[in-house]
Enzyme design. Sequence first.
Site, PDB file in Angstrom:
ATOM      1  N   ARG A   1      -9.260  10.422  -8.594  1.00 39.28           N
ATOM      2  CA  ARG A   1      -8.246  10.953  -7.411  1.00 39.28           C
ATOM      3  C   ARG A   1      -7.470  10.059  -6.753  1.00 39.28           C
ATOM      4  NH1 ARG A   1      -9.404  12.807  -1.851  1.00 39.28           N
ATOM      5  NH2 ARG A   1      -8.323  10.651  -1.770  1.00 39.28           N
TER       6      ARG A   1
ATOM      7  N   ASP B   1     -13.913   6.138   2.556  1.00 40.58           N
ATOM      8  CA  ASP B   1     -12.733   6.115   3.408  1.00 40.58           C
ATOM      9  C   ASP B   1     -11.942   7.329   3.447  1.00 40.58           C
ATOM     10  OD1 ASP B   1     -11.079   4.573   5.282  1.00 40.58           O
ATOM     11  OD2 ASP B   1      -9.622   4.416   3.574  1.00 40.58           O
ATOM     12  N   ASP B   2     -12.062   7.912   2.341  1.00 37.01           N
ATOM     13  CA  ASP B   2     -11.286   9.136   2.103  1.00 37.01           C
ATOM     14  C   ASP B   2     -11.886  10.269   3.081  1.00 37.01           C
ATOM     15  OD1 ASP B   2      -9.436   8.468   0.209  1.00 37.01           O
ATOM     16  OD2 ASP B   2     -11.206   8.171  -1.044  1.00 37.01           O
TER      17      ASP B   2
ATOM     18  N   LYS C   1      -6.246  -2.084  -0.716  1.00 37.70           N
ATOM     19  CA  LYS C   1      -7.172  -1.867   0.682  1.00 37.70           C
ATOM     20  C   LYS C   1      -7.774  -3.297   1.141  1.00 37.70           C
ATOM     21  CE  LYS C   1      -7.792   2.517   1.402  1.00 37.70           C
ATOM     22  NZ  LYS C   1      -7.417   3.407   2.571  1.00 37.70           N
TER      23      LYS C   1
ATOM     24  N   TYR D   1       0.904  -1.333  -0.030  1.00 35.45           N
ATOM     25  CA  TYR D   1       0.276   0.109  -0.184  1.00 35.45           C
ATOM     26  C   TYR D   1       1.134   1.439   0.025  1.00 35.45           C
ATOM     27  CZ  TYR D   1      -4.416   2.331   0.116  1.00 35.45           C
ATOM     28  OH  TYR D   1      -5.342   3.158  -0.189  1.00 35.45           O
TER      29      TYR D   1
ATOM     30  N   ASN E   1      -0.808  11.411   0.571  1.00 34.43           N
ATOM     31  CA  ASN E   1      -0.008  10.444  -0.040  1.00 34.43           C
ATOM     32  C   ASN E   1       0.281  10.382  -1.271  1.00 34.43           C
ATOM     33  OD1 ASN E   1       0.299   8.563   2.612  1.00 34.43           O
ATOM     34  ND2 ASN E   1      -1.912   8.314   2.362  1.00 34.43           N
TER      35      ASN E   1
ATOM     36  N   GLU F   1     -13.658   4.605  -2.576  1.00 33.00           N
ATOM     37  CA  GLU F   1     -12.271   4.836  -2.382  1.00 33.00           C
ATOM     38  C   GLU F   1     -11.708   5.895  -3.613  1.00 33.00           C
ATOM     39  OE1 GLU F   1      -8.934   4.759  -0.037  1.00 33.00           O
ATOM     40  OE2 GLU F   1     -10.898   3.680   0.394  1.00 33.00           O
ATOM     41  N   ASP F   2     -11.098   6.852  -3.296  1.00 34.64           N
ATOM     42  CA  ASP F   2     -10.581   7.801  -4.409  1.00 34.64           C
ATOM     43  C   ASP F   2     -11.216   8.214  -5.383  1.00 34.64           C
ATOM     44  OD1 ASP F   2      -8.341   7.391  -2.618  1.00 34.64           O
ATOM     45  OD2 ASP F   2      -6.845   6.573  -3.940  1.00 34.64           O
TER      46      ASP F   2
END
Length: 538
Positions: free
Chosen positions: A150, A262-263, A168, A97, A401, A239-240
């Site tokens: 993203r 999660d973001d 993940k 990750y 990140n 996610e993202d």
Amino acid sequence: MQDEHDHPSGLALLRDPARDKSTAFTLEERERYGLTGLLPPAVFTQAQQKRRVMANIRRKNSDIERYIFLRQLQNRNERLFFRIVIDHIREIMPLIYTPTVGEACREFAHIFRQTQGMYITRRERGRIGAVLDNWPHKDVRVIVVTDGERILGLGDLGANGMGIPIGKLALYVACAGIHPSQCLPIMLDVGTGNEELREQGLYLGMREPRVRGDDYAELVDELVAAVADRFPDALLQFEDFSTPNAIDLLARHRDRILCFNDDIQGTASVALAGVYASTRVSGTAFRDLRVLFLGAGSAATGIADLMHSAMMDEGLSSDEARARLWFVNRGGLITTDRQDVPAYSRPYAVARDATDFHGAIAAHRPHVLIGATGSPRAFDEKAIRAMAAVCERPTIFALSNPTSRAECTAEQAYEYSDGRALFASGSPFSPVSMHGREYRPGQGNNVYIFPGVGLGALISGATSIADRLFTTAARALADQITDNDLGFGALYPPLTDIRNVSAKVALAVARQVHTDAGRPVPSDLEEQIRSSMFDPSY
């Protein structure tokens, strides 16, 4: 569980990653399953196999080569892969990750070896449910989905973003014990705005501009409905996604299906836990903290929203809590007279004169500085020294990140604050020796939150995930940070304890779900959680 006569044998068994043990098959098993002659004669234990694998990993010349090696291991011997991740989590997690997954996503088309997960495109419109039927495992419990727009701080990587759901879900298995067969990565490929990717000869995704507007929303709606129909017991993790889509999709679907982003929510919870922990060092009560955010996207506003709720839980009014949470974005301090502020940030606009980032530090005198910008070195020496000037023990979170995008390094935070900063980051930093002491910077990684929240929601039979579950998870995480951790400047427990951390977070979440539903909390709830966790040993 299959009957013995349904068990694969021979080469089919050796090519089944869920059952393969390779050289660990005993002589008796080799006879029983038709493996005699198909393996070298020596029999090894899993521990011996693990030593060989770790030696091979450490022999590689780059982290991306280590990533490729580990992905191939997962695809041929699933249990050995997860045994290694669990037992060497500090060394392996950065490889599977952040930060290495960022490079892996950039290079995804070039390093592609074997498919994992499912790809849904607009060509499947009207039949997504039927496409999901192609997935071989029917008892799916956790799905991670991205549209690749993203990816970390790297932007629109299109179908290359599949590395994120894969990574993940590996952490769901390793850290919370979700069974691998119950995990499904999904890439919602709606094209990409990255022209360079579309023109690459090896690009694996749809070579067209992104689908947007109603067509996009209807495609996601169909996917969510298909997931609810085919996998009714599953948790869906977004996610993202880009900030506007992330916020809209969470609001649109959070009451329709068991899901979270999660973001937004995971990042908020892990940041809140770190801030809770920082108050044990600074001596400033949580409700009295002043916080400044650099960046006003979905991650930053999600953190602020959860902090706002947590401050209200401690007796502040909504207006009092918001007044403690200031935002700076590319246009400077978010003020009430600015016309370019998106709706999700507007509640935090302050009635003050416009100013830049450094001016906001001087005006607000924050105890906590949180970066979620994707802009490397956004916390410059001037900003960190300004924080140290207005606060005896400034808390500095550089959450972007991968590591190359962090707002500052751990060493910079300690050096420019004369060793007084409490530092945490999204990607790992090595210990720092300075001012006659050792600092162990905490990694405010969402892995401390999302696996436990997911496990707790599934164990408790939750039908939705309320924001307060993330406050509950943050408190449970903060409670596991020891005085010894804090003595080294670490605001999070060691990653080596992540299975226990996830179990404790799951317990707190499950208890909250039962309580909110008016159901008695089972006396053996913790035993249920721990006994459910997948053990990859053989």
